[in-house]
Motif scaffolding. Structure first.
Motif, PDB file in Angstrom:
ATOM      1  N   LEU A  85      57.258  20.449  51.441  1.00  0.00           N
ATOM      2  CA  LEU A  85      58.183  20.940  52.455  1.00  0.00           C
ATOM      3  C   LEU A  85      57.966  20.343  53.843  1.00  0.00           C
ATOM      4  CD1 LEU A  85      60.609  22.807  52.757  1.00  0.00           C
ATOM      5  CD2 LEU A  85      59.034  24.713  53.161  1.00  0.00           C
ATOM      6  N   PRO A  86      56.733  20.146  54.316  1.00  0.00           N
ATOM      7  CA  PRO A  86      56.582  19.562  55.652  1.00  0.00           C
ATOM      8  C   PRO A  86      57.160  18.152  55.793  1.00  0.00           C
ATOM      9  CG  PRO A  86      54.564  20.668  55.008  1.00  0.00           C
ATOM     10  CD  PRO A  86      55.436  20.620  53.789  1.00  0.00           C
ATOM     11  N   ASN A  87      57.409  17.469  54.669  1.00  0.00           N
ATOM     12  CA  ASN A  87      58.003  16.131  54.737  1.00  0.00           C
ATOM     13  C   ASN A  87      59.498  16.163  55.031  1.00  0.00           C
ATOM     14  OD1 ASN A  87      55.562  14.971  54.051  1.00  0.00           O
ATOM     15  ND2 ASN A  87      56.074  14.654  51.895  1.00  0.00           N
ATOM     16  N   HIS A  88      60.118  17.353  55.058  1.00  0.00           N
ATOM     17  CA  HIS A  88      61.571  17.431  55.030  1.00  0.00           C
ATOM     18  C   HIS A  88      62.133  18.427  56.033  1.00  0.00           C
ATOM     19  CE1 HIS A  88      61.327  15.238  51.214  1.00  0.00           C
ATOM     20  NE2 HIS A  88      60.391  16.103  50.855  1.00  0.00           N
ATOM     21  N   SER A  89      63.401  18.262  56.324  1.00  0.00           N
ATOM     22  CA  SER A  89      64.172  19.282  57.028  1.00  0.00           C
ATOM     23  C   SER A  89      64.376  20.475  56.103  1.00  0.00           C
ATOM     24  CB  SER A  89      65.533  18.707  57.434  1.00  0.00           C
ATOM     25  OG  SER A  89      66.506  19.719  57.559  1.00  0.00           O
ATOM     26  N   THR A  90      64.065  21.673  56.601  1.00  0.00           N
ATOM     27  CA  THR A  90      64.215  22.873  55.778  1.00  0.00           C
ATOM     28  C   THR A  90      65.665  23.082  55.366  1.00  0.00           C
ATOM     29  OG1 THR A  90      62.408  23.827  57.080  1.00  0.00           O
ATOM     30  CG2 THR A  90      63.634  25.324  55.654  1.00  0.00           C
ATOM     31  N   PHE A  97      69.034  22.022  47.057  1.00  0.00           N
ATOM     32  CA  PHE A  97      68.785  22.864  45.894  1.00  0.00           C
ATOM     33  C   PHE A  97      69.887  23.884  45.670  1.00  0.00           C
ATOM     34  CE2 PHE A  97      64.891  20.652  45.978  1.00  0.00           C
ATOM     35  CZ  PHE A  97      64.401  20.715  44.689  1.00  0.00           C
ATOM     36  N   ARG A  98      70.637  24.238  46.687  1.00  0.00           N
ATOM     37  CA  ARG A  98      71.846  25.024  46.440  1.00  0.00           C
ATOM     38  C   ARG A  98      72.874  24.196  45.675  1.00  0.00           C
ATOM     39  NH1 ARG A  98      74.111  29.435  50.806  1.00  0.00           N
ATOM     40  NH2 ARG A  98      72.939  31.149  49.868  1.00  0.00           N
ATOM     41  N   LEU A  99      72.982  22.934  46.025  1.00  0.00           N
ATOM     42  CA  LEU A  99      73.924  22.064  45.318  1.00  0.00           C
ATOM     43  C   LEU A  99      73.500  21.892  43.865  1.00  0.00           C
ATOM     44  CD1 LEU A  99      76.407  20.270  45.333  1.00  0.00           C
ATOM     45  CD2 LEU A  99      74.987  18.406  46.225  1.00  0.00           C
ATOM     46  N   LEU A 100      72.216  21.679  43.640  1.00  0.00           N
ATOM     47  CA  LEU A 100      71.721  21.558  42.266  1.00  0.00           C
ATOM     48  C   LEU A 100      71.971  22.850  41.483  1.00  0.00           C
ATOM     49  CD1 LEU A 100      68.346  19.725  42.985  1.00  0.00           C
ATOM     50  CD2 LEU A 100      70.267  18.803  41.657  1.00  0.00           C
ATOM     51  N   ARG A 142      59.776  30.759  55.944  1.00  0.00           N
ATOM     52  CA  ARG A 142      60.606  31.864  56.429  1.00  0.00           C
ATOM     53  C   ARG A 142      62.051  31.396  56.628  1.00  0.00           C
ATOM     54  NH1 ARG A 142      57.643  32.945  60.438  1.00  0.00           N
ATOM     55  NH2 ARG A 142      56.311  34.436  59.349  1.00  0.00           N
ATOM     56  N   ASP A 143      62.205  30.197  57.177  1.00  0.00           N
ATOM     57  CA  ASP A 143      63.556  29.675  57.400  1.00  0.00           C
ATOM     58  C   ASP A 143      64.252  29.371  56.078  1.00  0.00           C
ATOM     59  OD1 ASP A 143      62.993  29.840  60.076  1.00  0.00           O
ATOM     60  OD2 ASP A 143      62.651  27.682  60.355  1.00  0.00           O
ATOM     61  N   LEU A 144      63.510  28.835  55.113  1.00  0.00           N
ATOM     62  CA  LEU A 144      64.096  28.554  53.803  1.00  0.00           C
ATOM     63  C   LEU A 144      64.602  29.831  53.158  1.00  0.00           C
ATOM     64  CD1 LEU A 144      64.554  26.323  51.612  1.00  0.00           C
ATOM     65  CD2 LEU A 144      62.337  27.011  50.663  1.00  0.00           C
ATOM     66  N   GLU A 145      63.820  30.885  53.265  1.00  0.00           N
ATOM     67  CA  GLU A 145      64.249  32.182  52.723  1.00  0.00           C
ATOM     68  C   GLU A 145      65.555  32.634  53.374  1.00  0.00           C
ATOM     69  OE1 GLU A 145      61.882  36.252  51.719  1.00  0.00           O
ATOM     70  OE2 GLU A 145      61.827  35.607  53.810  1.00  0.00           O
ATOM     71  N   SER A 146      65.666  32.464  54.678  1.00  0.00           N
ATOM     72  CA  SER A 146      66.900  32.847  55.380  1.00  0.00           C
ATOM     73  C   SER A 146      68.092  32.037  54.902  1.00  0.00           C
ATOM     74  CB  SER A 146      66.718  32.662  56.897  1.00  0.00           C
ATOM     75  OG  SER A 146      65.737  33.529  57.406  1.00  0.00           O
ATOM     76  N   PHE A 147      67.910  30.724  54.727  1.00  0.00           N
ATOM     77  CA  PHE A 147      69.007  29.881  54.274  1.00  0.00           C
ATOM     78  C   PHE A 147      69.448  30.231  52.851  1.00  0.00           C
ATOM     79  CE2 PHE A 147      67.501  26.604  57.473  1.00  0.00           C
ATOM     80  CZ  PHE A 147      68.641  26.669  58.261  1.00  0.00           C
ATOM     81  N   GLY A 155      65.479  30.757  62.324  1.00  0.00           N
ATOM     82  CA  GLY A 155      65.599  29.405  61.790  1.00  0.00           C
ATOM     83  C   GLY A 155      67.016  28.964  61.533  1.00  0.00           C
ATOM     84  N   ASN A 156      67.937  29.909  61.307  1.00  0.00           N
ATOM     85  CA  ASN A 156      69.349  29.543  61.144  1.00  0.00           C
ATOM     86  C   ASN A 156      70.183  30.047  62.307  1.00  0.00           C
ATOM     87  OD1 ASN A 156      69.547  32.284  60.632  1.00  0.00           O
ATOM     88  ND2 ASN A 156      70.111  32.070  58.476  1.00  0.00           N
ATOM     89  N   PHE A 157      69.502  30.208  63.450  1.00  0.00           N
ATOM     90  CA  PHE A 157      70.146  30.658  64.689  1.00  0.00           C
ATOM     91  C   PHE A 157      70.955  31.929  64.443  1.00  0.00           C
ATOM     92  CE2 PHE A 157      69.560  26.049  65.113  1.00  0.00           C
ATOM     93  CZ  PHE A 157      68.764  26.000  66.251  1.00  0.00           C
ATOM     94  N   GLU A 158      70.233  32.893  63.810  1.00  0.00           N
ATOM     95  CA  GLU A 158      70.806  34.222  63.539  1.00  0.00           C
ATOM     96  C   GLU A 158      72.097  34.144  62.729  1.00  0.00           C
ATOM     97  OE1 GLU A 158      68.962  36.728  64.066  1.00  0.00           O
ATOM     98  OE2 GLU A 158      67.473  35.603  65.234  1.00  0.00           O
ATOM     99  N   GLY A 159      72.092  33.265  61.744  1.00  0.00           N
ATOM    100  CA  GLY A 159      73.202  33.192  60.795  1.00  0.00           C
ATOM    101  C   GLY A 159      74.309  32.235  61.167  1.00  0.00           C
ATOM    102  N   LYS A 160      74.195  31.555  62.301  1.00  0.00           N
ATOM    103  CA  LYS A 160      75.257  30.623  62.697  1.00  0.00           C
ATOM    104  C   LYS A 160      75.249  29.346  61.851  1.00  0.00           C
ATOM    105  CE  LYS A 160      75.411  32.221  67.498  1.00  0.00           C
ATOM    106  NZ  LYS A 160      75.202  31.858  68.932  1.00  0.00           N
ATOM    107  N   ILE A 161      74.076  28.977  61.337  1.00  0.00           N
ATOM    108  CA  ILE A 161      73.950  27.781  60.506  1.00  0.00           C
ATOM    109  C   ILE A 161      73.765  28.223  59.058  1.00  0.00           C
ATOM    110  CG2 ILE A 161      72.711  25.619  60.120  1.00  0.00           C
ATOM    111  CD1 ILE A 161      74.022  25.876  62.888  1.00  0.00           C
ATOM    112  N   ARG A 162      74.657  27.775  58.178  1.00  0.00           N
ATOM    113  CA  ARG A 162      74.610  28.189  56.777  1.00  0.00           C
ATOM    114  C   ARG A 162      74.333  26.983  55.878  1.00  0.00           C
ATOM    115  NH1 ARG A 162      80.446  30.699  57.243  1.00  0.00           N
ATOM    116  NH2 ARG A 162      80.484  28.853  58.587  1.00  0.00           N
ATOM    117  N   ALA A 163      73.527  27.229  54.863  1.00  0.00           N
ATOM    118  CA  ALA A 163      73.269  26.198  53.853  1.00  0.00           C
ATOM    119  C   ALA A 163      74.396  26.240  52.833  1.00  0.00           C
ATOM    120  CB  ALA A 163      71.928  26.447  53.173  1.00  0.00           C
TER     121      ALA A 163
END
Length: 369
Positions: A85-90, A97-100, A142-147, A155-163
């Protein structure tokens, strides 16, 4: 405890090894063949590792291989073992993985780790924002869990950014660990835990007990789930057992000495003269492995199951001859009494059919045709 008196799950960790005299293209085709075979044999999941800056492995991007192998299989779960995970953008990991999961609902595992999968200089290039700070890794989790749960958070700016894509199912989350620290994180975030015995043979049972005692149910997992990963090889030919143990001994010691680009051979392994200190490391590293005939491995895995109190093993296998790797996975399926799956034949004309040297592997030839 015996293997026949308990129902164990068996899974694959594929590090896409390149054989001496071969290349990455062949290694990737061998992964396709192995995935097809183990799907038929009744394996539970098939994981791909993430490694960088080496010429001995062919898999730097598990998410790409997952897409291909999920299309090549029908029932087995396919996933990462793991995404470092540290190698990547969360956010990008969440979207990948949502796409997969959208493409293969109910079949995708997202196994996570924090090691660089190579050297730190390479990791810095993969993610220039990587601080190698353990607290940053916790923030990413924590941010991955939110996404993945569409929960508002910092981490998702209180829901403004969605995966995206927005889907009703989620990939199964696993934490990979070779230490007690990540076991505590898996318990805190309510993830499944796989202990990497193939990396560190010390402290695994204790890490799993600590994980179970501290587990907090999450939106994705209500009860603790555990597995153990190990280097393993099975053959009914004692000579091949001896040669492959020598090959693994030599390879693991070479990694410890920083020889990451050497593709070892059986001949080199058998000819090498170990110093007393090196031989002590070999004996230590053998605790990371399970190599033997079916009769020998029955006791070995029964002991591991009792020590770890787990019912799933994730096996990674290195051999000089790729056909020996296929045969080993078939023998493990027999040893663990996996239930074969009836899967319609399908193949791509561009994929070469595996060539087996003798009639002893007729069942493998049929399984991968």
């Amino acid at each position: 405890m015996s293997l026949t008196s308990n129902k164990f799950r068996l899974s694959v960790l594929d590090q896409t090894p390149i054989s001496k005299g071969s290349d990455a293209l062949a290694a990737l085709q061998q992964s396709i063949q192995l995935a097809r075979l183990t799907d038929r044999l009744g394996y539970t999941r098939y994981w791909l590792s993430e490694h960088h800056n080496t010429t001995t492995l062919a898999g730097p991007a598990p998410e790409i291989l997952i897409a291909r192998l999920a299309a090549e299989t029908r029932q087995m779960r396919i996933g990462s073992g793991g995404i470092m995970l540290p190698n990547h953008s969360t956010l990008k990991v969440a979207e990948n993985f949502r796409l997969l999961e959208a493409l293969y609902p109910g079949r995708i595992d997202l196994g996570l780790g924090r090691a660089p999968g190579g050297d730190r200089l390479t990791a810095q290039l993969l993610n220039p924002g990587n601080t190698f700070d353990p607290q940053e890794y916790i923030k990413q989790l924590r941010d991955l869990e939110s996404f993945l749960t569409d929960t508002p958070g910092p981490g998702n700016f209180e829901g403004k950014i969605r995966a995206i894509p927005h889907i009703d199912t989620r990939p199964e989350l696993w934490m990979l660990t070779s230490s007690g620290e990540s076991a505590f994180l898996a318990a805190h975030f309510g993830m499944a835990l796989c202990y990497a015995q193939f990396i560190n043979p010390i402290g695994g049972p204790e890490a799993i007990r600590a994980y179970r005692s501290r587990f907090k149910p999450s939106a994705t997992l209500e009860q603790p789930v555990t597995a153990v990963g190990i280097f393993a090889f099975c053959s009914d030919d004692p000579r091949k057992v001896h040669e492959t143990q020598a090959l693994i001994d030599y390879r693991l010691l070479g990694f410890e000495k920083g020889q990451y680009d050497e593709i070892p051979t059986v001949a080199a392994a058998l000819a090498y003269e170990y110093t007393p200190a090196e031989w002590q490391r070999v004996l230590h590293n053998r605790r990371r492995t399970a190599v033997g005939t079916p009769e020998q491995l029955r006791d070995r895995f029964a002991g591991l199951a009792a020590d770890f109190d787990v019912d799933e093993f994730i096996i990674s296998t290195f051999t000089e001859d790729p056909t020996d790797r296929l045969r080993s996975y078939e023998l493990f399926a027999q040893l663990f009494e996996l239930t074969p799956r009836e899967i319609p034949n399908f193949k791509h004309e561009a994929d070469p059919a595996p060539a087996y040297p003798d009639d002893s592997t007729n069942s493998l030839r049929a399984a991968t045709s």
